[in-house]
Write an enzyme that holds these catalytic residues in place. Structure first.
Site, mmCIF file in Angstrom:
data_model
loop_
_atom_site.group_PDB
_atom_site.id
_atom_site.type_symbol
_atom_site.label_atom_id
_atom_site.label_comp_id
_atom_site.label_asym_id
_atom_site.label_seq_id
_atom_site.Cartn_x
_atom_site.Cartn_y
_atom_site.Cartn_z
ATOM 1 C CB CYS A 45 -0.990 -0.007 1.161
ATOM 2 S SG CYS A 45 -0.263 0.063 2.817
ATOM 3 C CG HIS B 67 -4.282 -0.863 4.105
ATOM 4 N ND1 HIS B 67 -3.352 -1.480 3.297
ATOM 5 C CD2 HIS B 67 -5.393 -0.703 3.346
ATOM 6 C CE1 HIS B 67 -3.890 -1.692 2.111
ATOM 7 N NE2 HIS B 67 -5.132 -1.226 2.108
ATOM 8 C CG HIS C 292 -6.706 -0.921 -1.115
ATOM 9 N ND1 HIS C 292 -6.645 -1.796 -0.071
ATOM 10 C CD2 HIS C 292 -7.778 -1.320 -1.853
ATOM 11 C CE1 HIS C 292 -7.635 -2.675 -0.153
ATOM 12 N NE2 HIS C 292 -8.333 -2.406 -1.230
#
Length: 172
Positions: free
Chosen positions: A76, A128, A140
């Site tokens: 990510c 994240h 993502h």
């Protein structure tokens, strides 16, 4: 320009189907300048629009923990850092929490395409992240199912874990 970019993004997401008629969206409120001036920033809103298009171009790229190169795989923060570096020539750290520390916080309801969304997925803040593309969606690089993809912020998993939104623009 923003409406044209939104229409281009919609066309990309629609694939081979017909292109939807662009709908003018209300003008969002202006953003205020960063309080301390120490945040990383892009040169303008055109670069955040480029981030959206670049992120969409990475869809289906494989996941790799620590990956910062689409040929080898992305995680990510590696995906975000890779995109920012290719658009601006500037490097971001390869860590979601460190990227959060270097970008200006905004309210989730202020998100615009090209802004960053952060999630608590490992029982710690900013573990994240993804790039907001508009219409309640973000791109993502998740480790589950192993490919860069688009998700909805309203997805039950992510809605329960969102822990911030940030922008790479110091003001608008």
């Amino acid at each position: 320009m923003l409406v044209a970019t939104a229409a281009a993004v919609a066309a990309l997401l629609a694939g081979c189907s017909t292109t939807p008629t662009p709908v003018a969206s209300p003008t969002p409120p202006p953003r205020t300048a960063a309080p301390s001036g120490h945040y990383f920033s892009l040169e303008g809103e055109h670069q955040t629009q480029e981030m959206v298009l670049f992120a969409l171009g990475l869809l289906d790229t494989g996941y790799r923990f620590g990956g910062r190169n689409p040929d080898a795989g992305l995680d990510c923060s590696g995906m975000v850092a890779y995109i920012v570096e290719n658009i601006s020539g500037r490097r971001l750290p390869h860590n979601a929490a460190q990227i959060a520390d270097r970008t200006r916080p905004i309210e989730v309801d202020e998100l615009r395409p090209g802004d960053l969304v952060f999630f608590n997925t490992l029982k710690r803040r900013h573990s994240h992240m993804g790039i907001y593309i508009g219409d309640g969606r973000f791109v993502h690089a998740p480790n589950s199912r192993g490919r860069v993809r688009v998700e909805r912020l309203a997805n039950r998993y992510f809605a329960q874990r969102i822990d911030g939104a940030r922008t790479l623009l110091t003001s608008n």
